[in-house]
Design a protein around this motif. Sequence first.
Motif, short mmCIF file in Angstrom:
data_model
loop_
_atom_site.label_atom_id
_atom_site.label_comp_id
_atom_site.label_asym_id
_atom_site.label_seq_id
_atom_site.Cartn_x
_atom_site.Cartn_y
_atom_site.Cartn_z
N TYR A 85 26.08 36.09 46.58
CA TYR A 85 25.23 36.86 45.68
C TYR A 85 23.78 36.72 46.08
CZ TYR A 85 24.54 32.25 43.59
OH TYR A 85 24.25 30.92 43.39
N ILE A 91 25.26 39.55 39.88
CA ILE A 91 26.54 40.02 39.37
C ILE A 91 27.27 40.93 40.37
CG2 ILE A 91 25.65 42.13 38.29
CD1 ILE A 91 28.32 39.74 36.83
N PRO A 93 28.71 40.86 43.48
CA PRO A 93 30.04 40.55 44.02
C PRO A 93 31.15 40.61 42.97
CG PRO A 93 28.43 38.99 44.86
CD PRO A 93 27.75 39.76 43.76
N THR A 94 30.84 40.15 41.75
CA THR A 94 31.84 40.18 40.68
C THR A 94 32.19 41.61 40.31
OG1 THR A 94 30.95 38.10 39.82
CG2 THR A 94 32.35 39.37 38.34
N LEU A 95 31.20 42.47 40.24
CA LEU A 95 31.45 43.89 39.95
C LEU A 95 32.30 44.52 41.05
CD1 LEU A 95 27.90 45.02 38.75
CD2 LEU A 95 29.91 44.55 37.32
N VAL A 97 34.51 42.98 43.12
CA VAL A 97 35.89 42.49 43.05
C VAL A 97 36.65 43.21 41.94
CG1 VAL A 97 37.31 40.48 42.49
CG2 VAL A 97 35.38 40.24 44.06
N SER A 98 36.01 43.40 40.79
CA SER A 98 36.65 44.10 39.68
C SER A 98 36.97 45.55 40.04
CB SER A 98 35.75 44.05 38.45
OG SER A 98 36.30 44.78 37.38
N HIS A 101 39.95 45.76 42.42
CA HIS A 101 41.21 45.55 41.70
C HIS A 101 41.61 46.78 40.89
CE1 HIS A 101 44.32 43.53 39.32
NE2 HIS A 101 43.77 44.10 38.27
N ILE A 111 40.74 32.43 45.56
CA ILE A 111 39.30 32.39 45.81
C ILE A 111 39.00 31.03 46.43
CG2 ILE A 111 36.99 32.47 44.83
CD1 ILE A 111 38.13 34.15 42.54
N TYR A 137 36.86 35.62 49.04
CA TYR A 137 37.87 36.26 48.21
C TYR A 137 39.06 36.64 49.08
CZ TYR A 137 34.09 36.59 44.80
OH TYR A 137 33.06 36.29 43.94
#
Length: 255
Positions: A85, A91, A93-95, A97-98, A101, A111, A137
Amino acid sequence: MRINVIYNENCSVTLDRLPKKCIDGIITSPPYNINTERSDCYYNNGYSNIDGLSEAEYLKLRTEEFTKFSKVLKEKGVICYNISYSKENPILPTLLVSKIHNETNLTIADIICWKKSNAIPFQTSPTKLSRLTELIYVFVKKSSLHTFRTNKKISKVNGKTGQRFFKNYTNYIEAKNNDGYRSNLKAAYSKDLCQQLINIYFPEGSLIYDPFSGIGTTQLSCIESHCNFIGSELMKEHYDISISRLQKKGLIFHS
């Protein structure tokens, strides 16, 4: 299909040429989208012309790449995706990955926490911590979430029940930041890290793709681990360095 070659082009072009389900796995670290102006100019990660996207543009582009990854990935293949990040948008990388998916047939299987030798950046922020770790990831196809391929070795089998027990593999890897090779590519990883990932997920002879090949670290690791490779690198400067490094190993074909 030619193997053991790096193409000097955008990965989307390479991916469109590759046959379906031909790749055993992917090991890569994409642009982090941190090309923002800073007073210390420390972060120039080598993708200055394409790494200043808006959040929406970045998420869309990376997700489109994952859709193409899925087409060339074998059913039980594995993607090891190292992304960190930035202080500007932690935020992101989290966005991503979501979104992967929810919008592709890929999902997270594990992870891995990578502990580096040295923390970066320098302590110039009154609030942010220096990052000694980064995440890797591990993506697989949703249909193979519990059956994807690894190199995990069996330590013993229960003679009565047939239950298999495996040697201990953890989601924590210690490896050098990089190989000490000087270039403008700052967001690099090391052969040490790459080879540990290969040892977990890819048997000898596997075909591994790196869509952001940089200066050839993934490819060098493949050679030393007796795997085959395909790579894509958009920046001519980095591509030339990777070719030079790989030629010293005696096995490289020009694109």
